[in-house]
Motif scaffolding. Structure first.
Motif, PDB file in Angstrom:
ATOM      1  N   LYS A 104       0.837  -1.209   0.000  1.00 48.79           N
ATOM      2  CA  LYS A 104       0.000   0.000   0.000  1.00 48.79           C
ATOM      3  C   LYS A 104       0.867   1.252   0.000  1.00 48.79           C
ATOM      4  O   LYS A 104       0.597   2.206  -0.724  1.00 48.79           O
ATOM      5  N   GLU A 105       1.918   1.244   0.812  1.00 46.61           N
ATOM      6  CA  GLU A 105       2.806   2.414   0.844  1.00 46.61           C
ATOM      7  C   GLU A 105       3.518   2.593  -0.493  1.00 46.61           C
ATOM      8  O   GLU A 105       3.650   3.713  -0.989  1.00 46.61           O
ATOM      9  N   THR A 106       3.957   1.500  -1.067  1.00 47.53           N
ATOM     10  CA  THR A 106       4.622   1.562  -2.374  1.00 47.53           C
ATOM     11  C   THR A 106       3.653   2.105  -3.420  1.00 47.53           C
ATOM     12  O   THR A 106       4.027   2.965  -4.234  1.00 47.53           O
ATOM     13  N   GLN A 107       2.417   1.632  -3.390  1.00 49.69           N
ATOM     14  CA  GLN A 107       1.395   2.100  -4.341  1.00 49.69           C
ATOM     15  C   GLN A 107       1.102   3.592  -4.157  1.00 49.69           C
ATOM     16  O   GLN A 107       0.987   4.334  -5.130  1.00 49.69           O
ATOM     17  N   ARG A 108       1.001   4.039  -2.906  1.00 46.63           N
ATOM     18  CA  ARG A 108       0.770   5.468  -2.640  1.00 46.63           C
ATOM     19  C   ARG A 108       1.917   6.309  -3.203  1.00 46.63           C
ATOM     20  O   ARG A 108       1.688   7.357  -3.813  1.00 46.63           O
ATOM     21  N   PHE A 109       3.147   5.841  -2.982  1.00 42.28           N
ATOM     22  CA  PHE A 109       4.320   6.547  -3.502  1.00 42.28           C
ATOM     23  C   PHE A 109       4.242   6.648  -5.023  1.00 42.28           C
ATOM     24  O   PHE A 109       4.396   7.730  -5.598  1.00 42.28           O
ATOM     25  N   GLU A 110       3.991   5.518  -5.674  1.00 41.99           N
ATOM     26  CA  GLU A 110       3.929   5.496  -7.145  1.00 41.99           C
ATOM     27  C   GLU A 110       2.801   6.390  -7.663  1.00 41.99           C
ATOM     28  O   GLU A 110       2.995   7.158  -8.618  1.00 41.99           O
ATOM     29  N   ASP A 111       1.632   6.297  -7.032  1.00 41.64           N
ATOM     30  CA  ASP A 111       0.492   7.114  -7.453  1.00 41.64           C
ATOM     31  C   ASP A 111       0.799   8.602  -7.334  1.00 41.64           C
ATOM     32  O   ASP A 111       0.487   9.390  -8.236  1.00 41.64           O
ATOM     33  N   LYS A 112       1.406   8.982  -6.221  1.00 46.97           N
ATOM     34  CA  LYS A 112       1.706  10.397  -5.983  1.00 46.97           C
ATOM     35  C   LYS A 112       2.712  10.937  -7.007  1.00 46.97           C
ATOM     36  O   LYS A 112       2.524  12.010  -7.565  1.00 46.97           O
ATOM     37  N   VAL A 113       3.756  10.149  -7.233  1.00 45.67           N
ATOM     38  CA  VAL A 113       4.799  10.578  -8.175  1.00 45.67           C
ATOM     39  C   VAL A 113       4.246  10.684  -9.591  1.00 45.67           C
ATOM     40  O   VAL A 113       4.445  11.693 -10.279  1.00 45.67           O
ATOM     41  N   LEU A 114       3.536   9.647 -10.023  1.00 39.66           N
ATOM     42  CA  LEU A 114       3.059   9.634 -11.405  1.00 39.66           C
ATOM     43  C   LEU A 114       1.916  10.621 -11.627  1.00 39.66           C
ATOM     44  O   LEU A 114       1.825  11.220 -12.707  1.00 39.66           O
ATOM     45  N   ALA A 116       1.710  13.464 -10.231  1.00 39.12           N
ATOM     46  CA  ALA A 116       2.371  14.774 -10.336  1.00 39.12           C
ATOM     47  C   ALA A 116       2.886  15.012 -11.760  1.00 39.12           C
ATOM     48  O   ALA A 116       2.918  16.152 -12.227  1.00 39.12           O
ATOM     49  N   LEU A 117       3.263  13.934 -12.445  1.00 37.05           N
ATOM     50  CA  LEU A 117       3.705  14.062 -13.837  1.00 37.05           C
ATOM     51  C   LEU A 117       2.533  14.289 -14.787  1.00 37.05           C
ATOM     52  O   LEU A 117       2.682  14.973 -15.793  1.00 37.05           O
ATOM     53  N   GLY A 118       1.404  13.678 -14.494  1.00 41.72           N
ATOM     54  CA  GLY A 118       0.238  13.780 -15.378  1.00 41.72           C
ATOM     55  C   GLY A 118       0.186  12.606 -16.342  1.00 41.72           C
ATOM     56  O   GLY A 118       1.214  12.013 -16.698  1.00 41.72           O
ATOM     57  N   ASN A 119      -1.033  12.279 -16.764  1.00 40.97           N
ATOM     58  CA  ASN A 119      -1.250  11.111 -17.618  1.00 40.97           C
ATOM     59  C   ASN A 119      -0.508  11.178 -18.944  1.00 40.97           C
ATOM     60  O   ASN A 119       0.101  10.198 -19.370  1.00 40.97           O
ATOM     61  N   ASP A 120      -0.575  12.331 -19.621  1.00 45.42           N
ATOM     62  CA  ASP A 120       0.072  12.442 -20.938  1.00 45.42           C
ATOM     63  C   ASP A 120       1.579  12.235 -20.839  1.00 45.42           C
ATOM     64  O   ASP A 120       2.168  11.520 -21.650  1.00 45.42           O
ATOM     65  N   THR A 121       2.193  12.843 -19.834  1.00 49.81           N
ATOM     66  CA  THR A 121       3.635  12.681 -19.650  1.00 49.81           C
ATOM     67  C   THR A 121       3.975  11.237 -19.314  1.00 49.81           C
ATOM     68  O   THR A 121       4.968  10.702 -19.815  1.00 49.81           O
ATOM     69  N   CYS A 122       3.151  10.595 -18.486  1.00 43.89           N
ATOM     70  CA  CYS A 122       3.387   9.188 -18.131  1.00 43.89           C
ATOM     71  C   CYS A 122       3.356   8.298 -19.374  1.00 43.89           C
ATOM     72  O   CYS A 122       4.199   7.414 -19.524  1.00 43.89           O
ATOM     73  N   ILE A 123       2.384   8.542 -20.247  1.00 41.60           N
ATOM     74  CA  ILE A 123       2.276   7.744 -21.477  1.00 41.60           C
ATOM     75  C   ILE A 123       3.533   7.908 -22.323  1.00 41.60           C
ATOM     76  O   ILE A 123       4.129   6.920 -22.766  1.00 41.60           O
ATOM     77  N   VAL A 124       3.959   9.142 -22.527  1.00 40.67           N
ATOM     78  CA  VAL A 124       5.156   9.406 -23.328  1.00 40.67           C
ATOM     79  C   VAL A 124       6.387   8.801 -22.655  1.00 40.67           C
ATOM     80  O   VAL A 124       7.231   8.191 -23.319  1.00 40.67           O
TER      81      VAL A 124
END
Length: 148
Positions: A104-114, A116-124
């Protein structure tokens, strides 16, 4: 473009990602490799020792020793796979309880970081990283083939 500098900056960014996972692992008295194995077991069905080795680029001995520790602590079990040699790794009830908080903590970290980047940036980012990975694999094959 200075390719050496570009590769150095890319390596530094990737090292920051690994450092974040290593910090989470340390917090829960795990190694980086053990945390990566826990995440892989959690996200995949039919995970085998070979699958872990191939995905995480770890030697069989490393994966085996971490698995033995998890088995001794009754966090995972090995179930019959599609053939006699293959064993599917699954969490036990104890493992689900123990690793649940960590995941859960790992997932929260990943969710928060990604997020912050935004969906479009994550896809690219993912598409570019996958393309880079493919090119690197091709170059490694060429390097291996050209050795004497």
């Amino acid at each position: 473009m200075n390719y050496r500098e570009t590769m150095s900056r890319l390596n530094n960014a990737l090292n920051n990602i690994d450092s974040a996972y290593a910090a989470i692992a340390r917090k829960y008295k795990l190694t980086f490799n053990a945390l990566m194995m826990v995440c892989l077991i959690d996200e995949s069905n039919n995970v085998t020792q070979k699958h872990i080795c191939d995905t995480l680029h770890l030697p069989k001995s490393t994966v085996h020793s971490i698995l033995l520790d998890f088995i001794r602590q009754e966090y995972v079990r090995l179930d019959a796979g599609s053939n006699k040699k293959e064993k599917i790794i699954t969490f036990t009830e104890t493992g689900i309880q123990h690793f649940g908080k960590i995941l859960k903590e790992t997932q929260r970290f990943e969710d928060k970081v990604l997020s912050a980047l935004g969906n479009d940036t994550c896809i690219v980012l993912v598409e570019t990283a996958e393309k880079l990975g493919g090119i690197i694999k091709e170059e490694l094959t060429e390097l291996s083939d050209s050795e004497v």
